[in-house]
Design a protein around this motif. Structure first.
Motif, PDB file in Angstrom:
ATOM      1  N   MET A  80      80.713  60.490  23.046  1.00  0.00           N
ATOM      2  CA  MET A  80      79.671  62.313  23.669  1.00  0.00           C
ATOM      3  C   MET A  80      79.037  62.259  21.586  1.00  0.00           C
ATOM      4  O   MET A  80      80.529  61.998  20.524  1.00  0.00           O
ATOM      5  CB  MET A  80      81.101  63.086  23.600  1.00  0.00           C
ATOM      6  CG  MET A  80      80.535  64.202  23.489  1.00  0.00           C
ATOM      7  SD  MET A  80      81.967  65.042  25.032  1.00  0.00           S
ATOM      8  CE  MET A  80      81.674  66.959  24.119  1.00  0.00           C
ATOM      9  N   ILE A  81      78.170  63.031  21.848  1.00  0.00           N
ATOM     10  CA  ILE A  81      78.188  63.444  20.401  1.00  0.00           C
ATOM     11  C   ILE A  81      78.838  64.587  19.779  1.00  0.00           C
ATOM     12  O   ILE A  81      78.969  66.038  20.577  1.00  0.00           O
ATOM     13  CB  ILE A  81      76.274  63.909  20.603  1.00  0.00           C
ATOM     14  CG1 ILE A  81      75.772  62.996  21.052  1.00  0.00           C
ATOM     15  CG2 ILE A  81      75.679  64.484  18.965  1.00  0.00           C
ATOM     16  CD1 ILE A  81      74.316  63.170  20.895  1.00  0.00           C
ATOM     17  N   ARG A  82      79.583  64.938  19.275  1.00  0.00           N
ATOM     18  CA  ARG A  82      80.482  65.745  18.729  1.00  0.00           C
ATOM     19  C   ARG A  82      80.005  67.520  17.957  1.00  0.00           C
ATOM     20  O   ARG A  82      78.949  67.114  17.261  1.00  0.00           O
ATOM     21  CB  ARG A  82      81.420  64.640  17.201  1.00  0.00           C
ATOM     22  CG  ARG A  82      82.605  63.955  17.981  1.00  0.00           C
ATOM     23  CD  ARG A  82      83.404  63.374  16.911  1.00  0.00           C
ATOM     24  NE  ARG A  82      82.980  63.169  15.281  1.00  0.00           N
ATOM     25  CZ  ARG A  82      82.544  62.416  15.606  1.00  0.00           C
ATOM     26  NH1 ARG A  82      81.575  60.977  15.721  1.00  0.00           N
ATOM     27  NH2 ARG A  82      81.852  62.235  13.911  1.00  0.00           N
ATOM     28  N   ALA A  96      74.574  50.268  15.874  1.00  0.00           N
ATOM     29  CA  ALA A  96      73.620  49.196  16.314  1.00  0.00           C
ATOM     30  C   ALA A  96      73.792  48.457  15.627  1.00  0.00           C
ATOM     31  O   ALA A  96      73.715  47.310  16.777  1.00  0.00           O
ATOM     32  CB  ALA A  96      72.286  50.469  16.041  1.00  0.00           C
ATOM     33  N   GLY A  97      73.676  48.586  14.431  1.00  0.00           N
ATOM     34  CA  GLY A  97      73.040  46.932  13.980  1.00  0.00           C
ATOM     35  C   GLY A  97      74.775  46.053  13.702  1.00  0.00           C
ATOM     36  O   GLY A  97      74.662  44.717  14.155  1.00  0.00           O
ATOM     37  N   LEU A 128      74.569  50.135  22.793  1.00  0.00           N
ATOM     38  CA  LEU A 128      74.922  51.479  22.722  1.00  0.00           C
ATOM     39  C   LEU A 128      74.762  52.912  23.577  1.00  0.00           C
ATOM     40  O   LEU A 128      75.993  53.616  23.411  1.00  0.00           O
ATOM     41  CB  LEU A 128      75.066  51.839  21.376  1.00  0.00           C
ATOM     42  CG  LEU A 128      75.766  51.297  20.493  1.00  0.00           C
ATOM     43  CD1 LEU A 128      75.424  51.864  19.073  1.00  0.00           C
ATOM     44  CD2 LEU A 128      77.277  51.221  19.892  1.00  0.00           C
ATOM     45  N   ARG A 129      74.105  52.766  24.217  1.00  0.00           N
ATOM     46  CA  ARG A 129      73.627  54.078  25.849  1.00  0.00           C
ATOM     47  C   ARG A 129      73.570  54.780  24.366  1.00  0.00           C
ATOM     48  O   ARG A 129      73.901  56.528  25.319  1.00  0.00           O
ATOM     49  CB  ARG A 129      74.771  54.140  26.225  1.00  0.00           C
ATOM     50  CG  ARG A 129      75.277  52.820  27.403  1.00  0.00           C
ATOM     51  CD  ARG A 129      75.425  52.836  28.201  1.00  0.00           C
ATOM     52  NE  ARG A 129      76.756  54.159  28.162  1.00  0.00           N
ATOM     53  CZ  ARG A 129      78.172  54.254  28.810  1.00  0.00           C
ATOM     54  NH1 ARG A 129      77.891  53.284  29.788  1.00  0.00           N
ATOM     55  NH2 ARG A 129      78.736  55.351  29.092  1.00  0.00           N
ATOM     56  N   GLU A 137      65.925  63.974  17.759  1.00  0.00           N
ATOM     57  CA  GLU A 137      66.465  63.855  19.043  1.00  0.00           C
ATOM     58  C   GLU A 137      67.518  63.036  19.044  1.00  0.00           C
ATOM     59  O   GLU A 137      67.237  61.841  18.876  1.00  0.00           O
ATOM     60  CB  GLU A 137      65.487  64.462  20.512  1.00  0.00           C
ATOM     61  CG  GLU A 137      66.269  64.580  21.969  1.00  0.00           C
ATOM     62  CD  GLU A 137      66.504  64.911  22.839  1.00  0.00           C
ATOM     63  OE1 GLU A 137      66.898  64.478  24.066  1.00  0.00           O
ATOM     64  OE2 GLU A 137      64.903  65.149  23.100  1.00  0.00           O
ATOM     65  N   PHE A 138      68.908  63.237  19.557  1.00  0.00           N
ATOM     66  CA  PHE A 138      69.815  62.123  19.223  1.00  0.00           C
ATOM     67  C   PHE A 138      70.368  62.315  20.719  1.00  0.00           C
ATOM     68  O   PHE A 138      70.302  63.008  21.880  1.00  0.00           O
ATOM     69  CB  PHE A 138      71.349  62.523  18.915  1.00  0.00           C
ATOM     70  CG  PHE A 138      71.014  62.385  16.907  1.00  0.00           C
ATOM     71  CD1 PHE A 138      70.987  61.523  16.339  1.00  0.00           C
ATOM     72  CD2 PHE A 138      70.172  62.735  16.083  1.00  0.00           C
ATOM     73  CE1 PHE A 138      70.550  60.911  15.101  1.00  0.00           C
ATOM     74  CE2 PHE A 138      69.674  62.916  14.836  1.00  0.00           C
ATOM     75  CZ  PHE A 138      70.033  61.356  13.953  1.00  0.00           C
ATOM     76  N   TRP A 139      70.165  60.748  21.389  1.00  0.00           N
ATOM     77  CA  TRP A 139      70.742  61.169  23.014  1.00  0.00           C
ATOM     78  C   TRP A 139      71.806  60.484  22.937  1.00  0.00           C
ATOM     79  O   TRP A 139      71.965  59.477  23.216  1.00  0.00           O
ATOM     80  CB  TRP A 139      69.049  60.659  24.172  1.00  0.00           C
ATOM     81  CG  TRP A 139      69.246  60.757  24.991  1.00  0.00           C
ATOM     82  CD1 TRP A 139      69.169  61.994  26.459  1.00  0.00           C
ATOM     83  CD2 TRP A 139      70.105  59.425  26.102  1.00  0.00           C
ATOM     84  NE1 TRP A 139      69.405  60.345  27.355  1.00  0.00           N
ATOM     85  CE2 TRP A 139      69.805  59.814  27.222  1.00  0.00           C
ATOM     86  CE3 TRP A 139      70.203  57.703  25.794  1.00  0.00           C
ATOM     87  CZ2 TRP A 139      69.864  58.768  28.634  1.00  0.00           C
ATOM     88  CZ3 TRP A 139      70.682  57.564  26.971  1.00  0.00           C
ATOM     89  CH2 TRP A 139      70.672  57.481  28.276  1.00  0.00           C
TER      90      TRP A 139
END
Length: 197
Positions: A1-3, A21-22, A87-88, A168-170
């Motif tokens: 979840m994006i805090r 991701a790395g 990481l979805r 945008e971060f999803w």
């Protein structure tokens, strides 16, 4: 979840996500889809590799005579998409484009493996190729031409920096209740808003 405590600077959040991701992506965590628009108004996309990111934007390199190079020079706008399946997560970026400085392009070109430098000279990117032998012949010609010393950067090979106006971060959520956080550039600062999934 994006805090709810996300940083005010989207590049800080991007750096965190890229670092994660790395550690989890099997292949190229810097792979991104680059979308451009051709002179006929049709969109075109392809995968490229992120080669630099700073507080100004996202940098990649290419042949200016390639299809994407010509499209970007004709319409200096682009969209990027990172998809980190492990990481979805996704990051979508839209903005104006600028050409990197000669110093930046020279420095990056010098850091590439020698065979990749030769390949930049040999490949007439995006143009018709009669067969693999034709490409191999051109590689041999330029390898012989630059057999000694450093390989100079071709004039037609450089980089672009996407200067984001929107990021945008999803984050994937259960039952398709995803988290979406958008940063919009407002002068020198950023505003944020959350979107329904």
């Amino acid at each position: 979840m994006i805090r709810d405590t996300t940083p005010g600077d989207p590049f800080k959040l991007f750096d965190t996500w890229l670092e994660e991701a790395g550690e989890s992506e099997i292949n190229d965590p810097t792979a991104m889809s680059l979308a451009t628009v051709g002179p006929d108004g049709m969109p075109s996309s392809r995968m490229v590799l992120l080669k630099g990111v700073d507080s100004r934007g996202f940098v990649f390199y290419t042949n200016f005579e390639s299809r994407k190079g010509e499209q970007l020079q004709a319409n200096m706008k682009a969209a990027l998409l990172f998809h980190w399946k492990s990481l979805r997560r996704c990051v979508r970026i839209e903005g104006e484009v600028e050409i990197v400085t000669c110093e930046e392009a020279d420095a990056y070109f010098a850091s590439r493996p020698r065979q990749s430098q030769i390949g930049a000279w040999a490949s007439q990117q995006s143009r018709p190729l009669e067969g693999r032998f034709e490409l191999e012949k051109r590689v041999a010609i330029y390898a012989a031409k630059h057999a000694v010393g450093t390989v100079p950067r071709p004039d037609y090979w450089s980089g672009f920096r996407v200067l984001p106006q929107r990021i945008e971060f999803w984050q994937d959520g259960a039952f398709r209740l995803h988290d979406r956080l958008v940063y919009n550039r407002s002068g020198e600062s950023w505003t944020t808003e959350r979107l329904y999934p």
